[in-house]
Motif scaffolding. Structure first.
Motif, mmCIF file in Angstrom:
data_model
loop_
_atom_site.group_PDB
_atom_site.id
_atom_site.type_symbol
_atom_site.label_atom_id
_atom_site.label_comp_id
_atom_site.label_asym_id
_atom_site.label_seq_id
_atom_site.Cartn_x
_atom_site.Cartn_y
_atom_site.Cartn_z
ATOM 1 N N GLU A 1 0.884 -1.169 0.000
ATOM 2 C CA GLU A 1 0.000 0.000 0.000
ATOM 3 C C GLU A 1 0.925 1.222 0.000
ATOM 4 O OE1 GLU A 1 -3.266 -0.194 -0.064
ATOM 5 O OE2 GLU A 1 -3.532 -2.333 0.328
ATOM 6 N N PHE A 2 0.893 1.984 -1.080
ATOM 7 C CA PHE A 2 1.856 3.072 -1.211
ATOM 8 C C PHE A 2 1.212 4.427 -0.945
ATOM 9 C CE2 PHE A 2 4.308 6.278 -3.536
ATOM 10 C CZ PHE A 2 5.577 6.034 -3.030
ATOM 11 N N VAL A 3 1.711 5.084 0.078
ATOM 12 C CA VAL A 3 1.397 6.476 0.357
ATOM 13 C C VAL A 3 2.732 7.139 0.660
ATOM 14 C CG1 VAL A 3 0.182 8.110 1.819
ATOM 15 C CG2 VAL A 3 -0.873 5.897 1.297
ATOM 16 N N ALA A 4 3.147 8.046 -0.185
ATOM 17 C CA ALA A 4 4.492 8.610 -0.065
ATOM 18 C C ALA A 4 4.708 9.275 1.294
ATOM 19 C CB ALA A 4 4.738 9.609 -1.178
ATOM 20 N N GLU A 5 5.747 8.840 1.986
ATOM 21 C CA GLU A 5 6.117 9.472 3.254
ATOM 22 C C GLU A 5 6.981 10.700 3.012
ATOM 23 O OE1 GLU A 5 8.113 6.292 5.210
ATOM 24 O OE2 GLU A 5 6.293 5.546 6.171
ATOM 25 N N ASN A 6 7.777 10.642 1.953
ATOM 26 C CA ASN A 6 8.697 11.725 1.642
ATOM 27 C C ASN A 6 8.776 11.897 0.126
ATOM 28 O OD1 ASN A 6 10.178 12.370 4.367
ATOM 29 N ND2 ASN A 6 10.084 10.146 4.231
ATOM 30 N N THR A 7 8.925 13.140 -0.293
ATOM 31 C CA THR A 7 9.035 13.462 -1.718
ATOM 32 C C THR A 7 10.106 14.528 -1.891
ATOM 33 O OG1 THR A 7 6.677 12.996 -2.046
ATOM 34 C CG2 THR A 7 7.782 14.280 -3.756
ATOM 35 N N PHE A 8 10.913 14.388 -2.941
ATOM 36 C CA PHE A 8 11.890 15.421 -3.250
ATOM 37 C C PHE A 8 12.054 15.543 -4.753
ATOM 38 C CE2 PHE A 8 14.350 11.502 -2.979
ATOM 39 C CZ PHE A 8 15.323 11.625 -3.970
ATOM 40 N N GLU A 9 12.541 16.709 -5.177
ATOM 41 C CA GLU A 9 12.795 16.956 -6.591
ATOM 42 C C GLU A 9 14.261 16.643 -6.881
ATOM 43 O OE1 GLU A 9 10.236 17.760 -8.608
ATOM 44 O OE2 GLU A 9 9.012 17.618 -6.787
ATOM 45 N N ALA A 10 14.495 15.922 -7.962
ATOM 46 C CA ALA A 10 15.853 15.526 -8.318
ATOM 47 C C ALA A 10 16.159 15.968 -9.738
ATOM 48 C CB ALA A 10 16.014 14.012 -8.192
ATOM 49 N N LYS A 11 17.390 16.341 -9.976
ATOM 50 C CA LYS A 11 17.822 16.772 -11.309
ATOM 51 C C LYS A 11 18.908 15.831 -11.832
ATOM 52 C CE LYS A 11 16.753 21.683 -10.639
ATOM 53 N NZ LYS A 11 15.603 21.638 -11.549
ATOM 54 N N GLY A 12 18.839 15.576 -13.131
ATOM 55 C CA GLY A 12 19.872 14.781 -13.798
ATOM 56 C C GLY A 12 19.991 13.375 -13.263
ATOM 57 N N ILE A 13 18.871 12.677 -13.088
ATOM 58 C CA ILE A 13 18.947 11.329 -12.526
ATOM 59 C C ILE A 13 18.873 10.263 -13.612
ATOM 60 C CG2 ILE A 13 18.008 12.033 -10.310
ATOM 61 C CD1 ILE A 13 15.398 10.623 -11.090
ATOM 62 N N ASN A 14 19.453 9.124 -13.295
ATOM 63 C CA ASN A 14 19.402 7.951 -14.155
ATOM 64 C C ASN A 14 19.534 6.718 -13.275
ATOM 65 O OD1 ASN A 14 22.276 7.472 -13.704
ATOM 66 N ND2 ASN A 14 22.652 9.136 -15.146
ATOM 67 N N GLU A 15 19.550 5.531 -13.927
ATOM 68 C CA GLU A 15 19.579 4.289 -13.148
ATOM 69 C C GLU A 15 20.873 4.127 -12.354
ATOM 70 O OE1 GLU A 15 21.802 3.492 -16.807
ATOM 71 O OE2 GLU A 15 19.879 4.489 -16.393
ATOM 72 N N VAL B 1 10.657 12.394 -6.940
ATOM 73 C CA VAL B 1 10.935 11.078 -6.364
ATOM 74 C C VAL B 1 10.182 10.965 -5.044
ATOM 75 C CG1 VAL B 1 12.704 9.482 -5.539
ATOM 76 C CG2 VAL B 1 13.224 11.061 -7.413
ATOM 77 N N ALA B 2 9.278 10.015 -4.967
ATOM 78 C CA ALA B 2 8.523 9.753 -3.738
ATOM 79 C C ALA B 2 8.938 8.383 -3.213
ATOM 80 C CB ALA B 2 7.025 9.785 -4.009
ATOM 81 N N TYR B 3 9.036 8.261 -1.901
ATOM 82 C CA TYR B 3 9.448 6.976 -1.349
ATOM 83 C C TYR B 3 8.804 6.742 0.009
ATOM 84 C CZ TYR B 3 12.836 9.656 1.441
ATOM 85 O OH TYR B 3 13.434 10.545 2.311
ATOM 86 N N GLN B 4 8.792 5.479 0.365
ATOM 87 C CA GLN B 4 8.232 5.063 1.652
ATOM 88 C C GLN B 4 9.107 3.953 2.213
ATOM 89 O OE1 GLN B 4 4.276 3.421 1.376
ATOM 90 N NE2 GLN B 4 3.797 3.852 3.508
ATOM 91 N N VAL B 5 9.563 4.101 3.437
ATOM 92 C CA VAL B 5 10.361 3.067 4.096
ATOM 93 C C VAL B 5 9.459 1.890 4.448
ATOM 94 C CG1 VAL B 5 11.778 2.500 6.106
ATOM 95 C CG2 VAL B 5 12.008 4.738 4.993
#
Length: 232
Positions: free
Chosen positions: A76-90, A195-199
């Motif tokens: 069940e995904f509800v973003a705990e944290n979100t940030f803006e990232a520039k120039g990202i890749n794998e 980029v949103a993520y959840q631990v």
């Protein structure tokens, strides 16, 4: 919800257990998020907002409403944290996330939204017989390069320690905003993204209960190399 629910393991899948032991209907909610594959690894599954999208070479992207699956990893995904990232890749997304928190030993659900400069995805051919080997499946995949496309990466970060349970590092599937394209992500690059993520503090694994799984011969000496070759 801090739990990942997983049906089977990447180790069992890469060892050839492709049969559908788990019902798609048993895993559904409006916020369900994750990835998996269909029987015989005939399609890459991307789960977004409780919808299951199957991407198969030579077929239009379509939703599944009922099926049996050999592998599924969802939360069940509800973003705990979100940030803006520039120039990202794998290759550098882990560095960007590491600036937010220590990621080496934790599980994360990760969602990257952007108009991507490029996303390289792969989709398997459908196998009606479900008898091919992992190597044959890997050789029968279509690779596409998508340019200037809006969508999201949906997936997980898994610590190396758990690399036979789930794909170590990032495991992403792509889903385009217009719901026309999806597949397993081989590479990506974008000038800027959200980029949103959840631990995730726990992972619950449901093993298959079939005789075929019980009798499965898993060669752990070859497993790590196989996972790296097929899933990366």
């Amino acid at each position: 919800m801090s739990k990942i629910t997983q049906y089977s393991t990447i180790g069992a899948l890469m060892s050839g257990h492709f049969s559908g032991d788990f019902s798609l209907k048993s895993s559904h909610s409006p916020s369900l998020f994750g990835l998996g594959c269909s029987c015989g690894i005939s399609g890459e599954l991307t789960v977004c907002g409780g919808e299951f999208w199957e991407a198969t070479a030579g077929e239009s992207l379509h939703k599944l409403s009922d099926s049996r699956l050999p592998f599924l990893q969802v939360t069940e995904f509800v973003a705990e944290n979100t940030f803006e990232a520039k120039g990202i890749n794998e290759a550098n997304l882990d560095e960007h996330l590491s600036q937010q928190l220590a990621i080496a030993n934790i599980f994360l659900a990760v969602n990257v939204t952007s108009c991507f400069d490029e996303v390289v995805i792969r989709r398997p051919q459908r196998d009606e017989t479900e008898t091919r080997s992992v190597e044959e499946m890997a050789d029968a995949q279509q690779v596409d390069t998508l340019a200037t496309i809006s969508g999201q990466l949906i997936g997980f970060w898994t610590p190396e320690l758990f690399g036979r349970i789930s794909v170590p590092g990032f495991h992403f599937h792509f889903l385009s905003e217009d719901r026309r394209y999806s597949g397993h992500v081989l590479s990506f690059k974008t000038a800027e993204a959200t980029v949103a993520y959840q631990v995730k503090t726990s992972i619950e694994i449901h093993n298959p209960t079939s005789t075929a799984f019980g009798d499965l011969n898993i060669d752990v000496t070859k497993l790590d190399e196989l996972i790296g070759n097929v899933e990366k």
